[in-house]
Each structure stands twice: as C-alpha cells, then as structure tokens.
Design a protein around this motif. Structure first.
Motif, PDB file in Angstrom:
ATOM      1  N   SER A 181       0.811  -1.224   0.000  1.00  0.00           N
ATOM      2  CA  SER A 181       0.000   0.000   0.000  1.00  0.00           C
ATOM      3  C   SER A 181       0.838   1.265   0.000  1.00  0.00           C
ATOM      4  CB  SER A 181      -0.934   0.022   1.210  1.00  0.00           C
ATOM      5  OG  SER A 181      -0.207   0.010   2.424  1.00  0.00           O
ATOM      6  N   PHE A 182       2.164   1.142   0.100  1.00  0.00           N
ATOM      7  CA  PHE A 182       3.027   2.323   0.080  1.00  0.00           C
ATOM      8  C   PHE A 182       2.966   2.992  -1.282  1.00  0.00           C
ATOM      9  CE2 PHE A 182       7.177   4.226  -0.989  1.00  0.00           C
ATOM     10  CZ  PHE A 182       7.219   5.220  -0.017  1.00  0.00           C
ATOM     11  N   ARG A 183       2.910   4.319  -1.281  1.00  0.00           N
ATOM     12  CA  ARG A 183       2.880   5.080  -2.521  1.00  0.00           C
ATOM     13  C   ARG A 183       3.981   6.134  -2.531  1.00  0.00           C
ATOM     14  NH1 ARG A 183       0.304   1.360  -3.343  1.00  0.00           N
ATOM     15  NH2 ARG A 183      -1.843   1.158  -4.116  1.00  0.00           N
ATOM     16  N   LEU A 184       4.708   6.184  -3.637  1.00  0.00           N
ATOM     17  CA  LEU A 184       5.668   7.270  -3.855  1.00  0.00           C
ATOM     18  C   LEU A 184       4.914   8.563  -4.112  1.00  0.00           C
ATOM     19  CD1 LEU A 184       8.242   5.475  -6.165  1.00  0.00           C
ATOM     20  CD2 LEU A 184       8.723   6.379  -3.884  1.00  0.00           C
ATOM     21  N   PRO A 185       5.524   9.695  -3.810  1.00  0.00           N
ATOM     22  CA  PRO A 185       4.855  10.958  -4.115  1.00  0.00           C
ATOM     23  C   PRO A 185       4.802  11.220  -5.607  1.00  0.00           C
ATOM     24  CG  PRO A 185       7.095  11.375  -3.383  1.00  0.00           C
ATOM     25  CD  PRO A 185       6.848   9.901  -3.181  1.00  0.00           C
ATOM     26  N   ALA A 186       3.932  12.143  -5.986  1.00  0.00           N
ATOM     27  CA  ALA A 186       3.904  12.589  -7.379  1.00  0.00           C
ATOM     28  C   ALA A 186       5.145  13.402  -7.699  1.00  0.00           C
ATOM     29  CB  ALA A 186       2.647  13.413  -7.639  1.00  0.00           C
ATOM     30  N   VAL A 187       5.595  14.193  -6.732  1.00  0.00           N
ATOM     31  CA  VAL A 187       6.755  15.062  -6.930  1.00  0.00           C
ATOM     32  C   VAL A 187       7.537  15.145  -5.623  1.00  0.00           C
ATOM     33  CG1 VAL A 187       7.519  17.435  -7.365  1.00  0.00           C
ATOM     34  CG2 VAL A 187       5.686  16.455  -8.744  1.00  0.00           C
ATOM     35  N   TRP A 188       8.836  14.864  -5.696  1.00  0.00           N
ATOM     36  CA  TRP A 188       9.752  15.192  -4.609  1.00  0.00           C
ATOM     37  C   TRP A 188      10.247  16.620  -4.787  1.00  0.00           C
ATOM     38  CZ3 TRP A 188      10.037  12.106  -0.555  1.00  0.00           C
ATOM     39  CH2 TRP A 188       9.972  10.715  -0.681  1.00  0.00           C
ATOM     40  N   PHE A 189      10.403  17.354  -3.670  1.00  0.00           N
ATOM     41  CA  PHE A 189      11.017  18.681  -3.685  1.00  0.00           C
ATOM     42  C   PHE A 189      12.410  18.555  -3.079  1.00  0.00           C
ATOM     43  CE2 PHE A 189       6.412  19.783  -3.157  1.00  0.00           C
ATOM     44  CZ  PHE A 189       6.239  20.425  -4.375  1.00  0.00           C
ATOM     45  N   PRO A 190      13.461  18.435  -3.884  1.00  0.00           N
ATOM     46  CA  PRO A 190      14.802  18.253  -3.317  1.00  0.00           C
ATOM     47  C   PRO A 190      15.163  19.362  -2.323  1.00  0.00           C
ATOM     48  CG  PRO A 190      14.829  17.760  -5.657  1.00  0.00           C
ATOM     49  CD  PRO A 190      13.484  18.358  -5.364  1.00  0.00           C
ATOM     50  N   TYR A 191      15.675  18.944  -1.188  1.00  0.00           N
ATOM     51  CA  TYR A 191      15.931  19.823  -0.051  1.00  0.00           C
ATOM     52  C   TYR A 191      16.894  20.948  -0.420  1.00  0.00           C
ATOM     53  CZ  TYR A 191      16.787  20.988   4.894  1.00  0.00           C
ATOM     54  OH  TYR A 191      16.873  21.614   6.111  1.00  0.00           O
ATOM     55  N   ASP A 192      16.507  22.170  -0.074  1.00  0.00           N
ATOM     56  CA  ASP A 192      17.241  23.410  -0.326  1.00  0.00           C
ATOM     57  C   ASP A 192      17.289  23.798  -1.804  1.00  0.00           C
ATOM     58  OD1 ASP A 192      17.808  24.550   2.117  1.00  0.00           O
ATOM     59  OD2 ASP A 192      19.675  23.455   2.391  1.00  0.00           O
ATOM     60  N   LYS A 193      17.253  22.847  -2.705  1.00  0.00           N
ATOM     61  CA  LYS A 193      17.168  23.194  -4.119  1.00  0.00           C
ATOM     62  C   LYS A 193      15.772  23.690  -4.453  1.00  0.00           C
ATOM     63  CE  LYS A 193      20.439  19.524  -5.319  1.00  0.00           C
ATOM     64  NZ  LYS A 193      20.627  18.234  -6.042  1.00  0.00           N
ATOM     65  N   MET A 194      14.780  23.121  -3.762  1.00  0.00           N
ATOM     66  CA  MET A 194      13.383  23.518  -3.939  1.00  0.00           C
ATOM     67  C   MET A 194      12.758  23.739  -2.564  1.00  0.00           C
ATOM     68  SD  MET A 194      12.582  23.794  -7.167  1.00  0.00           S
ATOM     69  CE  MET A 194      10.811  23.732  -7.097  1.00  0.00           C
ATOM     70  N   GLY A 195      13.303  24.715  -1.838  1.00  0.00           N
ATOM     71  CA  GLY A 195      12.768  25.065  -0.536  1.00  0.00           C
ATOM     72  C   GLY A 195      13.028  23.997   0.502  1.00  0.00           C
ATOM     73  N   ARG A 196      12.352  24.152   1.660  1.00  0.00           N
ATOM     74  CA  ARG A 196      12.488  23.196   2.754  1.00  0.00           C
ATOM     75  C   ARG A 196      11.145  22.774   3.338  1.00  0.00           C
ATOM     76  NH1 ARG A 196      17.317  25.160   6.857  1.00  0.00           N
ATOM     77  NH2 ARG A 196      19.019  25.254   5.342  1.00  0.00           N
ATOM     78  N   SER A 197      10.154  23.658   3.274  1.00  0.00           N
ATOM     79  CA  SER A 197       8.906  23.419   4.002  1.00  0.00           C
ATOM     80  C   SER A 197       7.708  23.769   3.143  1.00  0.00           C
ATOM     81  CB  SER A 197       8.886  24.256   5.291  1.00  0.00           C
ATOM     82  OG  SER A 197      10.009  23.991   6.094  1.00  0.00           O
ATOM     83  N   PRO A 198       7.324  22.893   2.196  1.00  0.00           N
ATOM     84  CA  PRO A 198       6.166  23.196   1.361  1.00  0.00           C
ATOM     85  C   PRO A 198       4.898  23.241   2.193  1.00  0.00           C
ATOM     86  CG  PRO A 198       6.833  20.929   1.027  1.00  0.00           C
ATOM     87  CD  PRO A 198       7.887  21.570   1.883  1.00  0.00           C
ATOM     88  N   SER A 199       3.990  24.126   1.793  1.00  0.00           N
ATOM     89  CA  SER A 199       2.780  24.363   2.585  1.00  0.00           C
ATOM     90  C   SER A 199       1.561  24.310   1.677  1.00  0.00           C
ATOM     91  CB  SER A 199       2.914  25.695   3.325  1.00  0.00           C
ATOM     92  OG  SER A 199       3.284  26.734   2.423  1.00  0.00           O
ATOM     93  N   GLY A 200       0.775  25.389   1.647  1.00  0.00           N
ATOM     94  CA  GLY A 200      -0.418  25.400   0.829  1.00  0.00           C
ATOM     95  C   GLY A 200      -0.109  25.477  -0.661  1.00  0.00           C
ATOM     96  N   PHE A 201      -1.073  25.047  -1.465  1.00  0.00           N
ATOM     97  CA  PHE A 201      -0.877  25.061  -2.912  1.00  0.00           C
ATOM     98  C   PHE A 201      -2.210  25.275  -3.599  1.00  0.00           C
ATOM     99  CE2 PHE A 201      -1.403  20.784  -1.365  1.00  0.00           C
ATOM    100  CZ  PHE A 201      -2.219  20.137  -2.267  1.00  0.00           C
ATOM    101  N   ALA A 202      -2.138  25.728  -4.852  1.00  0.00           N
ATOM    102  CA  ALA A 202      -3.356  26.028  -5.612  1.00  0.00           C
ATOM    103  C   ALA A 202      -3.072  25.861  -7.094  1.00  0.00           C
ATOM    104  CB  ALA A 202      -3.836  27.450  -5.316  1.00  0.00           C
ATOM    105  N   TRP A 203      -4.104  25.439  -7.824  1.00  0.00           N
ATOM    106  CA  TRP A 203      -4.016  25.329  -9.278  1.00  0.00           C
ATOM    107  C   TRP A 203      -4.353  26.669  -9.920  1.00  0.00           C
ATOM    108  CZ3 TRP A 203      -4.454  20.957  -6.529  1.00  0.00           C
ATOM    109  CH2 TRP A 203      -3.854  19.798  -7.035  1.00  0.00           C
ATOM    110  N   ASP A 204      -3.588  27.019 -10.956  1.00  0.00           N
ATOM    111  CA  ASP A 204      -3.847  28.243 -11.706  1.00  0.00           C
ATOM    112  C   ASP A 204      -4.957  27.980 -12.727  1.00  0.00           C
ATOM    113  OD1 ASP A 204      -3.894  30.517 -13.227  1.00  0.00           O
ATOM    114  OD2 ASP A 204      -1.858  30.309 -14.020  1.00  0.00           O
ATOM    115  N   LEU A 205      -6.159  28.452 -12.404  1.00  0.00           N
ATOM    116  CA  LEU A 205      -7.304  28.324 -13.306  1.00  0.00           C
ATOM    117  C   LEU A 205      -7.686  29.676 -13.893  1.00  0.00           C
ATOM    118  CD1 LEU A 205      -9.499  25.883 -11.171  1.00  0.00           C
ATOM    119  CD2 LEU A 205      -7.749  25.331 -12.882  1.00  0.00           C
ATOM    120  N   SER A 206      -6.713  30.586 -13.942  1.00  0.00           N
ATOM    121  CA  SER A 206      -6.986  31.961 -14.384  1.00  0.00           C
ATOM    122  C   SER A 206      -7.018  32.113 -15.896  1.00  0.00           C
ATOM    123  CB  SER A 206      -5.914  32.898 -13.813  1.00  0.00           C
ATOM    124  OG  SER A 206      -4.644  32.653 -14.413  1.00  0.00           O
ATOM    125  N   GLU A 207      -6.730  31.037 -16.624  1.00  0.00           N
ATOM    126  CA  GLU A 207      -6.756  31.048 -18.096  1.00  0.00           C
ATOM    127  C   GLU A 207      -5.831  32.120 -18.670  1.00  0.00           C
ATOM    128  OE1 GLU A 207     -10.884  31.429 -19.094  1.00  0.00           O
ATOM    129  OE2 GLU A 207     -11.297  29.309 -18.731  1.00  0.00           O
TER     130      GLU A 207
END
Length: 484
Positions: free
Chosen positions: A260-286
C-alpha cells in the motif's frame, strides 16, 4: 546501494529574485499597525478575502483584488479559535480545521462578525503536543470534507493519541473516516480541478524529502507513527503493523514490503526547492497569471517563496516536474490562493519556524506584469526521455546541442533519521536533442532513466535568439512510471 551526501548551495534560493520581479510583482498588503496576521487559512467569496490566523482570529480583507496594496482594509470577524490552519467557503458557511475540531461559522445578522458556530466533527484525540496541527478542509467532489492531521514531535502529556498522521474524510452529518495513513507534517491539502485530493508533506524522520502526493484511500505514505491505529475498526483497510515498516530502504523498494506504500507525485529536493512546502493552488486563471495556466503553485514556509509544479498522469499514476518560480516574499508562505482577478494571494507567517523573509506575518499579492520570461514551461516523460516545452522560441543551435544539458538521478531512503541524503546517484546520458521547427520544444533522448527516481535537469547552454539564458535553468522530474 551507493549513499552520497551532497552540500546544497543556499545561493540557489533567492538569487533570481531581482529578475523574477520583472515578471511577477510582490506587494505586501498594508494591515493595521496593531494587528498580527499570522495567516493559516485563506478563502475568497464575492471579492472579499477571509484569512484565519494561528492566533485564532479570522479577518475580512477588502480591496485586496482591486485596490492599491496601501488601500486595503482589515476587519476582525472573530477570535478564540484554536489554530485554524485552513478555510473553505461552502453553502454559506465558512469552514475551518482547528486543532480539536472541524468547525463551521457564519455571520447571521450582517454586522461582519461571525456569530454562529457549529462543530462538524471532533472525532480525533490529541496528546497535548504543541505540533498536533490539523490542516484543511478541502472539499471532495462527493461533498465530503478532507483534513490532514500532523503527528506530534516530542512529549505527549495526555498519552499516545490515535489518528495522528492521517487524512480524514468527514461527512456533513459528522461521520469521520480515516482514509490515508503515514503522513508526517502535511501542511497543505487541496482538491485538483479533476477531483483528486493532494497534500504536501515536510521532510523529516521517515520522510526523506518534502513532497506533493496524491491522497489515495487506503494508501500508506511512509511514516510509521500512526500505523498502530490501523487495527482499529474505524480503519476500513487492511491494518499495517509498525514492525513491518522497513528501515533504511530505498524509497522505490518500499512497496515490495508494504504494497500500500505510494511514492509521491513530486519530490522537492531539499534546499534546491525550498524546505517546508505548505499550501498550494491550481492556476485556473486562463492566462491572467502568465504562461503556466493549469499548473500547481506551492508555497514554501522556510524559503518565503512559491514553487511551480507541472503534473501528468502515466498509467494511472500522477508524477511530474517542479521548478523554482518566485522567491523573495516578505515572510514564510503558509497558504496560497488565486483570486478571481488572476492574482495569487499568499498568507504568511514565521511564528514557530525560521523564514528567509524579513517580515513576521502578513498577506502578499503576486501579479503577472504581462511580460513572459524565457522558461521551461513543461517537462513531460516520453518512452525515450523527456519533452520540454518552452515559453518562447530558443536559439535552434543551443536547443539541439546535447552539451546544453546535464542530468543526474537519485532517490531517498525511508529511514528513521531526519531527512535523507540523495542516494543511489547516477548520471543519465542525454544522447540526442531534437528541437521542434518553431524552437518552442525539444525532445531529449536519455539513456539510464530509472523509475522511482528524481531526474534533475540543468540547461545552462539553452539560450534565446538574443543570447539570454533561461530564468531558471533547472527542473526536477520525479519519474514514478516510465511511459511505454
């Protein structure tokens, strides 16, 4: 298995901020001098923003979408909640995930004060640890609410509490069902435009790097803290035993032990892509926010930045690439939300954690200037390698030169240590680069691709026709499944 520890260059983060400002402006909204607006949740209705704070308040913000940043108004709507770390408007009610409950509230007499409160669910215990945050809610297509529960760190004065590090499905009648286990510090949760629910998690013990993951019912996300709860009859899936969770195993190998273990869709490599991801949103602004319509924008609390994610689905599995987007925000980004005008609103705080931003709290507004940067817009997997789509035409010679690119791949360990080095490193070979006739895309043929690994791509040699390099000449693709 080869384990290699790397030293990340902090200069990667923030170095591009002056150039980024040419394309996306950042304005901090002026708030009352005596107000401390440590944002934990954001929601918008009829052009008015609601912002909850870690101090238990909810503020109305008027004018954030159509006035100068100095002309907005803040009005306190309520106080006394316990760390509401998410907001959602639904059928006239404002919902918030607090430490001990999912609550809904509304203003019944039009005086701008929230005066009616109802507990929707409080079906999870707490141990009394300071870090038992709850995040959400997000609304699923079937009308249920989803929240995520943070695991404690340190002492648990009220005893070892169940259901920490889980995602819950909560029905309108209060029925509360644990659906996903193995979360660590799941600081963001949101529903994709097509209906799937995703969450972000922060690097730490049993979580080798920060990540964006699908909340697949019945799945195990890697952290064993809460699995002792799964023999409980409330868990509607096969139980997981703590002793069955392997230690010091490569992430792509874990599912051999725990299916039942699942890999993430995306890893954020440490310090290369921040350290503490938080909220997120899809851009539907067309297109109102720029050339990345449909992509995911992810806040980072430590880095005071916003990252960008391009997702795709291969054989039913979500995966994709992450890119730097906008650094240099005033404070740590906790929540992001798109307004109807196409601006991105960022709720910020550094309370309890360090942050690169100079401010301690507040709300910022990001707007596209109308100028398109020279960037990799999308990175997609192909049977032979990757296809890159650019925001503008590149110089054909540099786009076709394999020397313009370098790539390495690596994964992480599932282990009890805090975070993981990049391990089992390799250097895939880019054997061919075939540009499209218009110079707006290129097909890379790559030898040495590996499923379950991050493929880090650098593009120092790709130039525009006038010799300008890419604004961010790097991308990180998590290849869970290779297309056939």
């Amino acid at each position: 298995m080869v384990i290699t520890t790397i030293v990340c260059a902090f200069a990667l983060q923030g170095a591009a901020a002056p150039r980024e400002a040419e394309y996306w402006t950042v304005e901090r909204l002026r708030q009352p001098e005596d107000a401390v607006v440590e944002v934990g949740g954001l929601a918008v209705k009829d052009g008015r923003i609601a912002a909850s704070t870690r101090r238990g308040e909810v503020w109305w913000i008027d004018g954030a979408l159509d006035r100068a940043a100095t002309d907005v108004t803040f009005t306190k709507a309520t106080e006394g909640l316990q760390e509401p770390l998410g907001l959602l408007w639904h059928e006239g009610w404002l919902y918030a995930a607090c430490r001990g409950e999912l609550v809904r509230m509304r203003d019944t007499n039009g005086d701008d004060r929230l005066d009616e409160f109802e507990t929707v669910s409080n079906e999870w215990p707490i141990s009394g640890n300071y870090h038992e945050y709850n995040f959400g809610p997000a609304l699923a297509p079937d009308g249920t609410f989803w929240i995520t529960t943070n695991k404690p760190f340190g002492d648990e004065p009220f005893g070892h509490a169940k259901w920490r590090g889980f995602a819950f499905e909560i029905h309108a009648d209060g029925t509360t069902i644990p659906r996903v286990c193995g979360l660590r510090s799941p600081a963001g949760i949101a529903t994709a435009p097509w209906g799937d629910l995703f969450y972000t998690d922060n690097q730490g013990e049993w979580c080798g790097a920060s990540k964006l993951s699908l909340l697949e019912p019945g799945s195990f996300q890697g952290h064993p803290h809460g699995v002792f709860s799964t023999p409980d009859e409330r868990w509607p899936y096969p139980p997981i035993e703590t002793k069955s969770v392997p230690n010091r195993v490569l992430m792509p190998e874990v599912s051999k032990t725990i299916p039942s273990f699942r890999l993430p869709a995306v890893w954020f490599p440490y310090d290369k892509m921040g350290r503490s991801p938080s909220g997120f949103a899809w851009d539907l602004s067309e297109g109102k926010f720029g050339p990345f319509a449909g992509q995911v924008f992810v806040g980072d609390q430590y880095d005071a930045s916003v990252m960008r994610v391009d997702l795709e689905q291969i054989d039913g599995v979500w995966q994709g690439a992450c890119f730097p987007f906008r650094s240099g925000l005033p404070s740590g980004v906790i929540r992001v939300m798109f307004g109807p005008d196409g601006s991105l609103i960022a709720g910020m705080s550094d309370r309890g954690w360090g942050s690169r931003g100079a401010a301690t709290d507040g709300v910022a507004r990001l707007r596209w200037t109308g100028v398109t940067p020279f960037e990799v817009a999308r990175m997609r997997a192909t049977p032979e390698g990757f296809r890159l789509e650019l925001t503008a035409a590149a110089d054909a010679a540099t786009l076709a030169d394999v020397a313009s690119y370098t790539m390495e791949s690596y994964t992480y360990l599932l282990h009890e240590d805090y975070g993981s080095p990049e391990v089992d490193r390799a250097t895939p070979v880019i054997t061919a680069a075939t540009p499209a006739a218009d110079g707006r895309s290129v097909e890379l043929a790559v030898e040495g691709l590996r499923e379950g690994y991050v493929h880090e791509l650098h593009l120092p040699g790709v130039k525009s026709p006038d010799g300008t390099g890419l604004l961010h000449p790097r991308a990180y693709y998590t290849l869970v499944r290779r297309p056939q």
